[in-house]
Design an enzyme around this catalytic site. Structure first.
Site, PDB file in Angstrom:
ATOM      1  N   ILE A   1     112.923 -43.244 -96.147  1.00 49.49           N
ATOM      2  CA  ILE A   1     112.726 -44.697 -96.143  1.00 49.49           C
ATOM      3  C   ILE A   1     113.961 -45.410 -96.691  1.00 49.49           C
ATOM      4  O   ILE A   1     114.278 -46.520 -96.277  1.00 49.49           O
ATOM      5  CB  ILE A   1     111.440 -45.053 -96.947  1.00 49.49           C
ATOM      6  N   HIS A   2     114.672 -44.764 -97.607  1.00 48.54           N
ATOM      7  CA  HIS A   2     115.870 -45.379 -98.194  1.00 48.54           C
ATOM      8  C   HIS A   2     117.082 -45.346 -97.242  1.00 48.54           C
ATOM      9  O   HIS A   2     118.171 -45.808 -97.617  1.00 48.54           O
ATOM     10  CB  HIS A   2     116.247 -44.690 -99.511  1.00 48.54           C
TER      11      HIS A   2
ATOM     12  N   GLU B   1     104.463 -19.494-102.407  1.00 48.34           N
ATOM     13  CA  GLU B   1     103.958 -18.249-101.795  1.00 48.34           C
ATOM     14  C   GLU B   1     103.068 -17.511-102.790  1.00 48.34           C
ATOM     15  O   GLU B   1     101.987 -17.022-102.448  1.00 48.34           O
ATOM     16  CB  GLU B   1     105.132 -17.338-101.367  1.00 48.34           C
TER      17      GLU B   1
ATOM     18  N   GLU C   1     106.935 -21.346-112.549  1.00 44.93           N
ATOM     19  CA  GLU C   1     105.571 -20.879-112.832  1.00 44.93           C
ATOM     20  C   GLU C   1     104.820 -20.445-111.574  1.00 44.93           C
ATOM     21  O   GLU C   1     103.638 -20.736-111.403  1.00 44.93           O
ATOM     22  CB  GLU C   1     104.812 -21.934-113.614  1.00 44.93           C
TER      23      GLU C   1
ATOM     24  N   GLY D   1     111.459 -12.302-110.798  1.00 49.56           N
ATOM     25  CA  GLY D   1     110.801 -13.531-111.229  1.00 49.56           C
ATOM     26  C   GLY D   1     109.318 -13.461-110.879  1.00 49.56           C
ATOM     27  O   GLY D   1     108.454 -13.418-111.742  1.00 49.56           O
ATOM     28  N   SER D   2     109.036 -13.360-109.571  1.00 50.14           N
ATOM     29  CA  SER D   2     107.629 -13.279-109.145  1.00 50.14           C
ATOM     30  C   SER D   2     106.978 -11.985-109.615  1.00 50.14           C
ATOM     31  O   SER D   2     105.823 -11.979-110.046  1.00 50.14           O
ATOM     32  CB  SER D   2     107.533 -13.326-107.615  1.00 50.14           C
TER      33      SER D   2
ATOM     34  N   TRP E   1     117.028 -17.631-116.626  1.00 50.19           N
ATOM     35  CA  TRP E   1     116.333 -18.899-116.363  1.00 50.19           C
ATOM     36  C   TRP E   1     115.445 -19.340-117.513  1.00 50.19           C
ATOM     37  O   TRP E   1     114.290 -19.736-117.294  1.00 50.19           O
ATOM     38  CB  TRP E   1     115.454 -18.792-115.106  1.00 50.19           C
TER      39      TRP E   1
ATOM     40  N   ARG F   1     114.155 -54.139 -97.851  1.00 52.76           N
ATOM     41  CA  ARG F   1     115.100 -53.840 -96.768  1.00 52.76           C
ATOM     42  C   ARG F   1     114.587 -54.385 -95.439  1.00 52.76           C
ATOM     43  O   ARG F   1     113.439 -54.129 -95.071  1.00 52.76           O
ATOM     44  CB  ARG F   1     115.268 -52.315 -96.665  1.00 52.76           C
TER      45      ARG F   1
HETATM   46  C1  LIG Z   1     115.382 -24.396-113.273  1.00 58.33           C
HETATM   47  C2  LIG Z   1     114.513 -23.201-113.505  1.00 58.33           C
HETATM   48  C3  LIG Z   1     113.873 -23.054-114.717  1.00 58.33           C
HETATM   49  C4  LIG Z   1     113.112 -21.900-114.961  1.00 58.33           C
HETATM   50  N1  LIG Z   1     112.548 -21.729-116.203  1.00 58.33           N
HETATM   51  C5  LIG Z   1     111.968 -20.537-116.509  1.00 58.33           C
HETATM   52  C6  LIG Z   1     111.517 -20.260-117.841  1.00 58.33           C
HETATM   53  O1  LIG Z   1     111.572 -21.128-118.718  1.00 58.33           O
HETATM   54  N2  LIG Z   1     111.034 -19.023-118.129  1.00 58.33           N
HETATM   55  C7  LIG Z   1     110.947 -18.054-117.171  1.00 58.33           C
HETATM   56  O2  LIG Z   1     110.483 -16.960-117.487  1.00 58.33           O
HETATM   57  N3  LIG Z   1     111.345 -18.284-115.890  1.00 58.33           N
HETATM   58  C8  LIG Z   1     111.854 -19.502-115.531  1.00 58.33           C
HETATM   59  N4  LIG Z   1     112.290 -19.740-114.253  1.00 58.33           N
HETATM   60  C9  LIG Z   1     112.227 -18.664-113.277  1.00 58.33           C
HETATM   61  C10 LIG Z   1     111.155 -18.869-112.221  1.00 58.33           C
HETATM   62  O3  LIG Z   1     109.884 -18.666-112.804  1.00 58.33           O
HETATM   63  C11 LIG Z   1     111.439 -17.882-111.080  1.00 58.33           C
HETATM   64  O4  LIG Z   1     112.614 -18.316-110.439  1.00 58.33           O
HETATM   65  C12 LIG Z   1     110.296 -17.823-110.085  1.00 58.33           C
HETATM   66  O5  LIG Z   1     109.191 -17.175-110.669  1.00 58.33           O
HETATM   67  C13 LIG Z   1     110.686 -17.076-108.813  1.00 58.33           C
HETATM   68  O6  LIG Z   1     111.282 -15.846-109.122  1.00 58.33           O
HETATM   69  P1  LIG Z   1     112.670 -15.404-108.431  1.00 58.33           P
HETATM   70  O7  LIG Z   1     113.603 -16.538-108.561  1.00 58.33           O
HETATM   71  O8  LIG Z   1     113.067 -14.106-109.015  1.00 58.33           O
HETATM   72  O9  LIG Z   1     112.309 -15.236-106.921  1.00 58.33           O
HETATM   73  P2  LIG Z   1     111.737 -13.892-106.252  1.00 58.33           P
HETATM   74  O10 LIG Z   1     110.573 -13.395-107.003  1.00 58.33           O
HETATM   75  O11 LIG Z   1     112.863 -12.970-106.022  1.00 58.33           O
HETATM   76  O12 LIG Z   1     111.234 -14.471-104.852  1.00 58.33           O
HETATM   77  C14 LIG Z   1     112.137 -14.808-103.781  1.00 58.33           C
HETATM   78  C15 LIG Z   1     111.301 -15.360-102.627  1.00 58.33           C
HETATM   79  O13 LIG Z   1     110.378 -14.364-102.171  1.00 58.33           O
HETATM   80  C16 LIG Z   1     109.046 -14.878-102.236  1.00 58.33           C
HETATM   81  N5  LIG Z   1     108.150 -13.785-102.614  1.00 58.33           N
HETATM   82  C17 LIG Z   1     108.259 -12.967-103.688  1.00 58.33           C
HETATM   83  N6  LIG Z   1     107.258 -12.062-103.685  1.00 58.33           N
HETATM   84  C18 LIG Z   1     106.491 -12.336-102.599  1.00 58.33           C
HETATM   85  C19 LIG Z   1     105.319 -11.752-102.036  1.00 58.33           C
HETATM   86  N7  LIG Z   1     104.677 -10.738-102.618  1.00 58.33           N
HETATM   87  N8  LIG Z   1     104.817 -12.280-100.891  1.00 58.33           N
HETATM   88  C20 LIG Z   1     105.431 -13.338-100.287  1.00 58.33           C
HETATM   89  N9  LIG Z   1     106.554 -13.919-100.760  1.00 58.33           N
HETATM   90  C21 LIG Z   1     107.078 -13.426-101.898  1.00 58.33           C
HETATM   91  C22 LIG Z   1     109.098 -15.979-103.272  1.00 58.33           C
HETATM   92  O14 LIG Z   1     108.044 -16.924-103.091  1.00 58.33           O
HETATM   93  C23 LIG Z   1     110.455 -16.584-103.000  1.00 58.33           C
HETATM   94  O15 LIG Z   1     110.357 -17.435-101.885  1.00 58.33           O
HETATM   95  C24 LIG Z   1     112.975 -20.909-113.957  1.00 58.33           C
HETATM   96  C25 LIG Z   1     113.593 -21.103-112.720  1.00 58.33           C
HETATM   97  C26 LIG Z   1     114.351 -22.219-112.476  1.00 58.33           C
HETATM   98  C27 LIG Z   1     115.020 -22.382-111.138  1.00 58.33           C
END
Ligand SMILES: Cc1cc2nc3c(=O)[nH]c(=O)nc-3n(C[C@H](O)[C@H](O)[C@H](O)COP(=O)(O)OP(=O)(O)OC[C@H]3O[C@@H](n4cnc5c(N)ncnc54)[C@H](O)[C@@H]3O)c2cc1C
Length: 403
Positions: free
Chosen positions: A357-358, A387, A383, A135-136, A161, A288
């Protein structure tokens, strides 16, 4: 002291449109959100009314049938929708990013083909970067496209996702087209994947693009998040965003440009949910009573309200600054990152304070705050996580202040 110009946060046009959306949220979204949330049902009626209000074409130029409004006005609208329910802004969010990608990078044919129908909401867009294993780290994308002898591309791999993954008609999907590219981001291309809306197993020209059942989520219900499975899905070269010559292997830069804008969008959603949490806390704390007086008269509760209101206003100002800079054509990457980081954390903070508060009622499904508590964390992730925002902000700061 010199007489200052009157303080106007909004133009007359912005006031009119945000008041209209505020009223729409009060009358149509808020009274129905709990029902759709509990049922995890797509809010079809609300979406139909949003089409009538033109909310799918806010930023699309008038020549393509949209309202042609700027990012600042759009951010104000998103705040109001999110104050109602962030899932409603989720229906618009990916569509907004898709229309920006087309407006900024699309060929004239691509704009003509999609934008007029996107402006009315007749067709809706999704965007897809994330995969089951990433994702990231977008540059690690594995889903790939290979050119066939007939000139078409064939996409294979799984995406994860995808918000609006089922009901969308087009998906801006980032895939690997050059496995040997160094650096890795130079081997990624954005395709416009056409599909049948609402269909799990596409056939005919869209064969090979399947949408598994939607992912069950803790919050952000109603709007679907899905996987997308590409299995021999064929797409013509003309569906490369910007055309094959300009777009091949340029998808990463295009998507990152759009995500810069998307950060303002998510930040505005943070302001909306924070604002709603504050409103609920203001009301509940005056109703309340404990120890013979409304809890709002206990200083500890007033301090919470004070901190929440300060965070809401600070977040809103950061969002407006980032949006106004972008509208003025000035650099806004650092400011958009700050707005996204601060406003999404403000959303989480305000919701949690309102939750406290609730008292015990925060745990009851009959109270709106329970939904907000499940919805708010999404904004910390989508997006770019907090981090990742800090990484972006740190990098941009050092670029701007290089010695
Ligand atoms: C409900 C929902 C809707 C979404 N919709 C879309 C969508 O429409 N299109 C789409 O493309 N994606 C979508 N996403 C995906 C979302 O963009 C990713 O979940 C997000 O970018 C994080 O990626 P990951 O879940 O793979 O986490 P990872 O990248 O695996 O990260 C896991 C953890 O490690 C941390 N981390 C990662 N790399 C580093 C680093 N270099 N330094 C420090 N910390 C780090 C992260 O901050 C996080 O805490 C959606 C996600 C959700 C939950």
């Amino acid at each position: 002291m010199a007489v200052a110009a009157p303080y106007n946060e909004k133009t007359d046009e912005q006031k009119a449109i945000t008041e209209m959306v505020h009223q729409f949220a009060d009358e149509q979204i808020l009274p129905n959100a709990e029902h759709f949330d509990h049922e995890d049902a797509f809010p079809e009626d609300i979406v139909e009314q949003m089409k009538e209000l033109g909310l799918f074409g806010v930023t699309i130029p008038e020549e393509y049938g949209g309202m042609g409004l700027d990012l600042t006005t759009y951010a104000m609208i998103v705040e109001e929708l999110s104050r109602g329910w962030i899932s409603i802004s989720g229906v618009v969010n990916t569509h907004f990013i898709g229309s920006y990608l087309l407006m900024k990078f699309g060929t004239e044919e691509q704009k003509q083909k999609y934008l007029p129908r996107m402006a009315t909401g007749e067709i809706r867009a999704a965007f897809s970067l994330s995969e089951p294993e990433l994702g990231s780290d977008v540059q690690a994308i594995k889903t790939s496209a290979k050119k066939n002898e007939d000139g078409d591309y064939e996409i294979n791999g799984s995406k994860m996702w995808v918000t609006n993954g089922l009901r969308s008609t087009l998906v801006f999907v980032l895939v690997r087209t050059d496995p040997d590219a160094d650096p890795r981001y130079k081997g990624l291309t954005c395709f416009i994947a056409d599909k049948e809306p609402g269909v799990h197993e596409n056939t005919g020209p869209y064969k090979g693009l399947n949408v598994p059942p939607q992912i069950k989520k803790m919050g952000y219900k109603g709007v679907e998040s899905t996987e997308l499975v590409f299995d021999g899905y064929r797409v013509p070269a003309e569906n490369i965003l910007g055309g094959e010559e300009a777009g091949l292997n340029h998808g990463f830069t295009q998507m990152m440009d759009a995500l810069d804008l998307g950060r303002v969008n998510v930040a505005a959603r943070g302001v909306g949910i924070a604002q709603r949490a504050l409103e609920l806390a203001l009301r509940y704390s005056q109703e309340r009573k404990t120890f013979g007086k409304p809890i709002a008269e206990h200083q500890a509760i007033q301090f919470k309200l004070a901190d929440m209101a300060t965070q809401v206003d600070a977040a809103r100002l950061l969002v407006l600054r980032a949006a106004r800079l972008k509208d003025a054509g000035e650099r806004s990457d650092l400011e958009a990152g700050m707005a996204k980081l601060f406003a999404s954390e403000a959303g989480r903070f305000c919701v949690e304070e309102s939750f406290r508060i609730h008292g015990g009622y925060c745990y009851s499904k009959e109270y709106e705050i329970e939904r907000l508590y499940r919805d708010a964390p999404l904004l910390l992730i989508g997006e770019g996580t907090s981090e990742i925002q800090r990484m972006v902000i740190g990098r941009k700061l050092l670029q701007r202040h290089k010695i």
